[in-house]
Design an enzyme around this catalytic site. Sequence first.
Site, PDB file in Angstrom:
ATOM      1  N   LYS A 180     -63.371 -73.883 -47.816  1.00 36.84           N
ATOM      2  CA  LYS A 180     -63.784 -75.419 -47.992  1.00 36.84           C
ATOM      3  C   LYS A 180     -64.272 -75.519 -49.269  1.00 36.84           C
ATOM      4  O   LYS A 180     -65.074 -74.545 -50.081  1.00 36.84           O
ATOM      5  CB  LYS A 180     -64.836 -75.520 -46.994  1.00 36.84           C
ATOM      6  CG  LYS A 180     -66.002 -75.058 -46.886  1.00 36.84           C
ATOM      7  CD  LYS A 180     -67.226 -75.646 -47.963  1.00 36.84           C
ATOM      8  CE  LYS A 180     -67.165 -77.211 -47.657  1.00 36.84           C
ATOM      9  NZ  LYS A 180     -68.103 -77.964 -48.572  1.00 36.84           N
ATOM     10  N   THR A 191     -65.995 -69.696 -54.660  1.00 36.66           N
ATOM     11  CA  THR A 191     -66.019 -71.198 -54.530  1.00 36.66           C
ATOM     12  C   THR A 191     -67.161 -71.561 -53.269  1.00 36.66           C
ATOM     13  O   THR A 191     -67.796 -70.666 -53.129  1.00 36.66           O
ATOM     14  CB  THR A 191     -64.902 -72.018 -54.035  1.00 36.66           C
ATOM     15  OG1 THR A 191     -64.772 -73.344 -53.907  1.00 36.66           O
ATOM     16  CG2 THR A 191     -64.171 -71.572 -52.684  1.00 36.66           C
ATOM     17  N   GLU A 274     -62.924 -83.867 -54.766  1.00 33.88           N
ATOM     18  CA  GLU A 274     -63.459 -85.214 -54.468  1.00 33.88           C
ATOM     19  C   GLU A 274     -62.849 -86.349 -55.378  1.00 33.88           C
ATOM     20  O   GLU A 274     -62.904 -86.298 -56.646  1.00 33.88           O
ATOM     21  CB  GLU A 274     -64.861 -85.367 -54.446  1.00 33.88           C
ATOM     22  CG  GLU A 274     -65.596 -84.605 -53.518  1.00 33.88           C
ATOM     23  CD  GLU A 274     -66.743 -84.437 -53.597  1.00 33.88           C
ATOM     24  OE1 GLU A 274     -67.572 -83.862 -52.433  1.00 33.88           O
ATOM     25  OE2 GLU A 274     -67.475 -84.613 -54.728  1.00 33.88           O
ATOM     26  N   THR A 401     -76.545 -90.964 -48.372  1.00 36.70           N
ATOM     27  CA  THR A 401     -76.610 -92.199 -47.668  1.00 36.70           C
ATOM     28  C   THR A 401     -75.305 -92.704 -46.682  1.00 36.70           C
ATOM     29  O   THR A 401     -75.543 -93.688 -46.044  1.00 36.70           O
ATOM     30  CB  THR A 401     -76.902 -93.344 -48.562  1.00 36.70           C
ATOM     31  OG1 THR A 401     -76.085 -93.546 -49.349  1.00 36.70           O
ATOM     32  CG2 THR A 401     -78.075 -93.035 -49.409  1.00 36.70           C
TER      33      THR A 401
END
Length: 401
Positions: A180, A191, A274, A401
Amino acid sequence: MSTNDWIAGGVTAPAGFRAAGVACGIKPVGLDLAIVDAGIPTSAAAVFTTNLVAAAPVLVSKSHLKTSGGRARAVIINSGCANACTGEEGLAVAQSMANAGAECLGCDPVEVLIASTGVIGVNLDSRRVVNGITNATTALSREGHDDAARAILTTDIGPKESAIRVGLDTGEFRVGGMTKGAGMIEPNMATMLAVLTTDVRITAPDLQKALTAAVADTFNAITVDGECSTNDSVFALASGAGNIEIDKDSFPIFVDTLKTVARQLAVAVVRGGEGASKLVTIRAHGARTPDEARRAAKTLANSLLVKTALHGGDPNWGRLVAAAGRAGVTFDPARATVQIGDTVLFEHGHPFDEAAPTAAAYLRGADIKIQVGLGVGACEATVWTCDLSAEYVRINSEYRT
């Protein structure tokens, strides 16, 4: 003589392994706790983050491997909470994970390795994670590899598994794995989290030697954002349930196989980075030493100007030359070369700007290859990275958040 075949099964493809992934409420929804079980205490190895702010599970797993002399039965991983920067309480929770796993599996706590991933600085709920371990051990099966691979995810776009079967004249062995990671990726050892499994019979020192060698050109050769996590861990377990014993002659084949599986997993991390829209392979060649080649390739891969240019499809070879020039390695601009795909844009001090449209068209693809020649030697290194997009900024600006 050996033959290789890619196979299904991830971490449970090698004989002797079972796995499970369950939901225990650490994350608001979804699977968040995984176990990989070798069936018996066996040879184990690991590499960990070089970050001085090491998370509690890293400290506990390091201690367990040292105490056991490189023996372990299982790896337990939770997602949704990194259990990092949580002080003595965090260490106690990490140890409780190992204790719970040992009680359920019937082994010594030092034979259980643990890892966590998620938000830093948040306390991990001991009751939930221990209940999850109890439930996961009852769900262990050969079919549980997919749930385990999903249970360790955070911002990943999907699970990452790999497995290969190698046939030798004396029999066959298998290597499997899962990983992951999507952000905070420049490991300097590994990683974020990965588990590699194999059914060979091998000593713990030799397994550690093989894992370290495999990591160097795979998990240690990727970067998404140049950030080294507090929780980076790569584990290897060898069940010994197969019919191959690794000796002096078969060791190089085993290392190559471990490296092959690790490379596929590592590249999958970058491909799913990402906000990433491009997988970028950067080869630095013509270096004075292998270390200088690696340093140059990493500098190119981590350059924000390079990564944003790639995202925008801009064949700005000047950014590549500038990054190579500041890498802190021997570099001769008069003999340097820059190539994007098959197109040479700069060579021996001379730009080929007329080729820019061809390179720009190539950069519209999703798999990009870049080569930069340093002009001072014969050594080379390859690093995998991705582009930098506005989506990466959005994900990380909203992470807590």
